[in-house]
Design an enzyme around this catalytic site. Structure first.
Site, short mmCIF file in Angstrom:
data_model
loop_
_atom_site.label_atom_id
_atom_site.label_comp_id
_atom_site.label_asym_id
_atom_site.label_seq_id
_atom_site.Cartn_x
_atom_site.Cartn_y
_atom_site.Cartn_z
N SER A 1 0.14 4.11 5.39
CA SER A 1 -0.82 3.29 4.66
C SER A 1 -2.18 3.32 5.36
O SER A 1 -3.23 3.20 4.73
CB SER A 1 -0.33 1.84 4.57
OG SER A 1 0.95 1.81 3.97
N HIS B 1 7.22 5.53 1.56
CA HIS B 1 7.95 4.34 1.13
C HIS B 1 8.89 4.68 -0.03
O HIS B 1 10.04 4.23 -0.08
CB HIS B 1 6.98 3.26 0.63
CG HIS B 1 6.02 2.76 1.66
ND1 HIS B 1 4.67 3.00 1.59
CD2 HIS B 1 6.21 2.01 2.78
CE1 HIS B 1 4.06 2.42 2.61
NE2 HIS B 1 4.97 1.82 3.35
N ALA C 1 0.87 -1.18 0.00
CA ALA C 1 0.00 0.00 0.00
C ALA C 1 0.90 1.23 0.00
O ALA C 1 0.80 2.11 0.86
CB ALA C 1 -0.96 -0.01 1.19
N ASP D 1 8.37 5.20 11.86
CA ASP D 1 8.25 4.12 12.86
C ASP D 1 9.55 4.14 13.67
O ASP D 1 10.41 3.28 13.50
CB ASP D 1 8.04 2.79 12.14
CG ASP D 1 6.77 2.81 11.31
OD1 ASP D 1 5.71 2.51 11.86
OD2 ASP D 1 6.84 3.19 10.12
N GLN E 1 3.52 -9.73 13.26
CA GLN E 1 3.62 -8.46 13.98
C GLN E 1 2.26 -7.85 14.29
O GLN E 1 2.18 -6.75 14.84
CB GLN E 1 4.50 -7.47 13.21
CG GLN E 1 3.92 -6.94 11.92
CD GLN E 1 4.95 -6.15 11.13
OE1 GLN E 1 5.91 -6.70 10.61
NE2 GLN E 1 4.78 -4.84 11.08
P1 AMP Z 1 5.22 -0.11 6.39
O1 AMP Z 1 4.83 -0.48 5.00
O2 AMP Z 1 4.23 0.76 7.08
O3 AMP Z 1 5.70 -1.28 7.21
O4 AMP Z 1 6.51 0.82 6.22
C1 AMP Z 1 7.64 0.38 5.53
C2 AMP Z 1 8.77 1.36 5.75
O5 AMP Z 1 8.38 2.64 5.26
C3 AMP Z 1 9.12 1.54 7.23
O6 AMP Z 1 10.53 1.64 7.37
C4 AMP Z 1 8.43 2.84 7.57
O7 AMP Z 1 9.03 3.53 8.64
C5 AMP Z 1 8.60 3.61 6.27
N1 AMP Z 1 7.61 4.69 6.20
C6 AMP Z 1 6.26 4.57 6.32
N2 AMP Z 1 5.70 5.79 6.27
C7 AMP Z 1 6.69 6.69 6.11
C8 AMP Z 1 6.75 8.12 6.01
N3 AMP Z 1 5.66 8.87 6.06
N4 AMP Z 1 7.96 8.70 5.87
C9 AMP Z 1 9.10 7.94 5.84
N5 AMP Z 1 9.11 6.61 5.93
C10 AMP Z 1 7.93 5.98 6.07
#
Ligand code: AMP
Length: 294
Positions: free
Chosen positions: A186, A37, A32, A150, A61
């Site tokens: 997401s 990302h 997503a 995160d 998780q």
């Molecule tokens: P996720 O798909 O939510 O597990 O995120 C995957 C990676 O993208 C993780 O390292 C998150 O910290 C990073 N990420 C998600 N949202 C953001 C954002 N707004 N800015 C920077 N990195 C992000």
């Protein structure tokens, strides 16, 4: 961009791609995808010769009653975004590929995993750390890119890599925000129009906190109370925690005289959102938390 779904294919594709000593960057995601990302993909492309992105909604998780089943999935859109961002390889396994029958090993973490989000999501960071260790073992990257969005996850992964002597450099990347300050996530797609407006309180409260600190306030309990009051004062928003902690260990602080991190988690309607900023003296390296919002 090549797409693979198995561990064997991933290893074979990367053996080919890293020929001649080319460096590999890994960007783990749950799909997503949004600009947050993609900023990690760009950081990897800037730093590494080859960029591999994983898209995997990791069941271990998610706790009982969390949004594993409803978590947004849109692999076709993700592929388009990754193609245009210039990723070289997409690894999108299903759960049975990542967790073979009988798999029972989990990474065991220390106190860094039981505070903040770990307090309300028991086992969450063990699930994250386990899947990240597996992804690192599968892809053997030189660099792995994680978002400061995160922040606790980033610090957990840095610690795992350090404590287990894993030969990879963990790169933290600044939070990408919408124009109104809301950190991209997401889960933002769960928000109704009204909730989307309420959700701005997280970044607004963190910005106000930094203003107070800039005026010289260092008493962490007073600062934390002001942060908590502002977030919980917003109609429709339920604060889960507000905290100002040591930027590396996430241990509590009394006075903000060393590098810290202010973090908040709150429910806006049914949607759980998190945000954070750097606070206190800037550490030796650059303060990326205040990088331009884009
Ligand atoms: P996720 O798909 O939510 O597990 O995120 C995957 C990676 O993208 C993780 O390292 C998150 O910290 C990073 N990420 C998600 N949202 C953001 C954002 N707004 N800015 C920077 N990195 C992000």
């Amino acid at each position: 961009m090549r797409r693979v779904t198995t561990i064997v294919e991933t290893r074979a594709a990367l053996a080919e791609l890293r020929r001649g000593g080319r460096t590999v960057g890994l960007v783990p995601t749950m799909g997503a995808l949004h600009d947050g990302h993609l900023s990690l993909v760009r950081a990897s492309r800037d730093r590494c010769d080859v960029t591999v992105v994983s898209v995997f909604v990791n069941p271990t998780q998610f706790g009982p009653g969390e949004d594993l089943d409803s978590y947004p999935r849109d692999l076709d859109a993700d592929v388009g975004l990754l193609e245009s961002a210039g990723a070289d390889l997409l690894f999108a396994p299903d759960a049975s590929e990542m967790y073979a029958e009988g798999a029972e090993t989990r990474v065991e973490l220390g106190p860094i995993s039981t505070v903040l989000c770990g307090a309300s999501r028991p086992g969450h960071f063990a699930g994250v750390a386990t899947v990240v260790v597996k992804l690192l073992g599968i892809t053997l990257p030189d660099f792995a890119f994680f978002g400061e969005k995160d922040y606790q996850q980033l610090k957990v992964i840095e610690r795992v890599v350090r404590d287990l002597d894993m030969p990879v450099r963990v790169m933290g990347c600044p939070i990408v925000r919408d124009e109104d300050g809301l950190a991209l996530s997401s889960r933002n797609r769960y928000l109704s129009a009204g909730e989307r407006v309420s959700a701005r309180v997280l970044s607004r409260a963190l910005r106000r906190l930094r203003e107070r600190i800039a005026r010289g306030e260092v008493d962490v309990s007073g600062l934390t109370r002001a942060l908590a009051d502002e977030v919980s004062g917003e109609p429709g928003v339920r604060l889960e925690y507000a905290a100002i902690v040591d930027a590396e260990t996430l241990a509590p602080l009394v006075r903000l005289t060393s590098p810290g991190r202010a973090l908040v988690a709150a429910r806006v309607g049914q949607t759980r959102l998190i945000d954070n900023v750097a606070v206190g003296p800037v550490p030796a390296e650059a303060d990326t938390a205040v990088a331009p919002l884009s």
